[in-house]
Scaffold this motif. Structure first.
Motif, mmCIF file in Angstrom:
data_model
loop_
_atom_site.group_PDB
_atom_site.id
_atom_site.type_symbol
_atom_site.label_atom_id
_atom_site.label_comp_id
_atom_site.label_asym_id
_atom_site.label_seq_id
_atom_site.Cartn_x
_atom_site.Cartn_y
_atom_site.Cartn_z
ATOM 1 N N VAL A 1 0.855 -1.175 0.000
ATOM 2 C CA VAL A 1 0.000 0.000 0.000
ATOM 3 C C VAL A 1 0.896 1.231 0.000
ATOM 4 C CG1 VAL A 1 -1.711 1.333 1.297
ATOM 5 C CG2 VAL A 1 -1.869 -1.170 1.217
ATOM 6 N N GLU A 2 0.674 2.123 -0.917
ATOM 7 C CA GLU A 2 1.491 3.332 -1.011
ATOM 8 C C GLU A 2 1.446 4.117 0.305
ATOM 9 O OE1 GLU A 2 1.615 7.593 -3.450
ATOM 10 O OE2 GLU A 2 0.435 5.910 -4.254
ATOM 11 N N ASN B 1 -9.638 -3.995 1.621
ATOM 12 C CA ASN B 1 -8.615 -3.782 0.585
ATOM 13 C C ASN B 1 -8.417 -5.004 -0.316
ATOM 14 O OD1 ASN B 1 -6.738 -1.976 -0.613
ATOM 15 N ND2 ASN B 1 -5.036 -3.047 0.376
ATOM 16 N N GLY B 2 -9.463 -5.820 -0.473
ATOM 17 C CA GLY B 2 -9.385 -6.976 -1.352
ATOM 18 C C GLY B 2 -8.510 -8.105 -0.846
ATOM 19 N N ILE C 1 -7.714 0.581 -0.906
ATOM 20 C CA ILE C 1 -6.931 1.717 -0.422
ATOM 21 C C ILE C 1 -6.122 2.274 -1.582
ATOM 22 C CG2 ILE C 1 -5.099 2.447 1.155
ATOM 23 C CD1 ILE C 1 -5.934 0.145 2.998
ATOM 24 N N GLY C 2 -6.215 3.590 -1.773
ATOM 25 C CA GLY C 2 -5.400 4.235 -2.792
ATOM 26 C C GLY C 2 -4.008 4.548 -2.274
ATOM 27 N N ARG C 3 -3.956 5.164 -1.091
ATOM 28 C CA ARG C 3 -2.673 5.516 -0.479
ATOM 29 C C ARG C 3 -2.911 5.924 0.963
ATOM 30 N NH1 ARG C 3 -4.374 9.813 -3.457
ATOM 31 N NH2 ARG C 3 -4.423 11.871 -2.441
ATOM 32 N N THR D 1 -9.089 6.398 -0.057
ATOM 33 C CA THR D 1 -9.618 5.227 -0.745
ATOM 34 C C THR D 1 -9.512 5.412 -2.258
ATOM 35 O OG1 THR D 1 -11.865 6.117 -0.762
ATOM 36 C CG2 THR D 1 -11.231 4.775 1.144
ATOM 37 N N ALA D 2 -9.632 4.310 -2.971
ATOM 38 C CA ALA D 2 -9.528 4.360 -4.426
ATOM 39 C C ALA D 2 -10.627 5.215 -5.045
ATOM 40 C CB ALA D 2 -9.572 2.942 -4.991
ATOM 41 N N ASP D 3 -11.752 5.373 -4.343
ATOM 42 C CA ASP D 3 -12.831 6.215 -4.866
ATOM 43 C C ASP D 3 -12.731 7.652 -4.359
ATOM 44 O OD1 ASP D 3 -13.620 5.862 -2.241
ATOM 45 O OD2 ASP D 3 -15.370 4.629 -2.712
#
Length: 307
Positions: A117-118, A171-172, A196-198, A207-209
Motif C-alpha cells: 500500500v502506497e 482492501n481486497g 486503499i489508494g494511499r 480510498t480508491a474512490d
C-alpha cells in the motif's frame, strides 16, 4: 577461541539468553548484524520496567550490562554459514573469519512482509503497527484502521476494539464470510470495502474512490519469516504458523539439528519485546543445561515438518 555457545543475533532474545549463559560463567560469542525488528519504533511499550523507553536505549543498556561479564565476546557482523556438528560447530562471518563453538543459538528474529500500500512502509513503527499491546494505548481511544492482509486481520480488528473505534479496511485481501461479518458487527467494527489508494499525513487513508478516512493509527497483521536464511541452510526444520514461517523448536528451545537451539521471534509467536526476552532467558538456561548434561540434547522430532 573455542566458545561454549555462539549466539547468532544480538537483539532482545539473543541478549537475554546470553545473560543467563555468562552468569553461568560460560564463554559466549554474540554475532549481531544490528538490525533489530523494532528499530523503526520511537518507543517500546508493554515491557515491565521499560515502558515508554526508546527500544535502542533498551538494547544499548542491555549490551552494556552484558559487557561487564568477562566471558562475553561481541562481534558486529553477519553470520553467513554454520558447519560442523554438536561440540564442533564453525560459524563463518561476513568478514571471512571462522568461529568455533559447542552450541549454536539462533536468535536472528524475523522480517515483516508489509502490505503493498502506497505510504504504508514509510509509516511502519511510527503510525502503522502490528501489536495493540505495544502501541494501542497511545492512540487515546481514537479511530483505528486495520489494513487487512488475510484471515488474521478479522481477529486483529476484533481485538483492537478495546483501544478505539475500529474500521477494517478489507482492501481486497480477505473474503469475509457472513459469520465473520456478524462477529465484526457485534464488536461494532466498521467494514470498509473500498480498496486503499494511499496513506498520507499521519495515518490518513485515501480510498480508491477518493474518500479521506482519518485515523489516529493503523494496524496490520504482517506475514513474517526468518530475517536470515541461515537456520534453514543449517538444516533446521521450519514450520508454518498463522503469522508466517518460523523455526520449529520444542519446549527446550531445541531445533531439529542436534546442538542448535532457537529463541525469540524466529521460533515463537506471538511477538513482542517482553515475549522475546522471556523466550531468550529460557533458551539460555536450556543451552546451559545441554552443556552440563549432553545426554539430554536429542533434537526436536521432525515428523510432519512443513519444510
Amino acid at each position: 577461541m573455542h566458545h561454549d555457545v555462539i549466539v547468532i543475533g544480538g537483539s532482545y532474545a539473543g541478549m537475554a539468553a546470553t545473560l543467563q549463559l555468562v552468569r553461568a560463567r560460560r564463554s559466549v560469542l554474540v554475532i549481531d548484524a544490528g538490525e533489530r525488528r523494532n528499530r523503526f519504533a520511537s518507543h517500546s511499550h508493554g515491557f515491565l520496567g521499560q515502558d515508554g523507553v526508546p527500544p535502542g536505549e533498551i538494547a544499548a543498556n542491555a549490551r552494556r550490562q552484558l559487557e561487564a561479564y568477562p566471558t562475553l565476546s561481541w562481534l558486529e557482523g553477519r553470520a553467513e554459514a554454520v558447519t560442523g556438528q554438536v561440540d564442533e560447530f564453525t560459524v563463518t562471518t561476513s568478514d571471512g573469519l571462522s568461529h568455533q563453538g559447542r552450541r549454536i543459538l539462533v536468535a536472528t528474529g524475523v522480517a515483516d512482509q508489509l502490505p503493498a500500500v502506497e505510504g504504508l512502509a514509510e509509516r511502519w513503527g511510527k503510525a502503522v503497527f502490528h501489536c495493540p499491546y505495544c502501541h494501542g494505548y497511545e492512540l487515546g481511544q481514537g479511530r483505528i484502521g486495520v489494513v487487512a492482509t488475510g484471515p488474521m486481520s478479522v481477529h486483529q480488528a476484533e481485538l483492537l476494539t478495546d483501544w478505539g473505534d475500529v474500521t477494517l479496511l478489507v482492501n481486497g485481501a480477505v473474503e469475509l464470510s457472513q459469520e465473520a461479518r456478524s462477529t465484526l458487527e457485534r464488536r461494532a467494527v466498521t467494514i470498509e470495502e473500498a480498496p486503499i489508494g494511499r496513506i498520507e499525513g499521519t495515518a490518513d487513508v485515501v480510498t480508491a474512490d477518493g474518500r479521506l478516512l482519518r485515523f489516529a493509527g493503523l494496524f496490520t497483521a504482517t506475514r513474517t519469516s526468518p530475517s536470515s536464511s541461515l537456520a534453514e541452510a543449517i538444516g533446521c526444520v521450519l514450520e508454518e504458523t498463522p503469522m508466517g514461517v518460523q523455526v520449529r523448536t520444542d519446549s527446550e528451545n531445541k531445533t531439529s539439528v542436534t546442538g542448535i537451539f532457537a529463541c525469540g521471534d524466529v521460533a515463537r509467536a506471538p511477538h513482542s519485546v517482553s515475549l522475546a526476552v522471556g523466550s531468550g532467558a529460557m533458551a539460555g538456561a536450556q543451552v546451559h543445561r545441554s552443556l552440563l548434561w549432553p545426554e539430554t540434547i536429542a533434537p526436536v522430532q521432525t515428523e510432519g515438518g512443513s519444510r
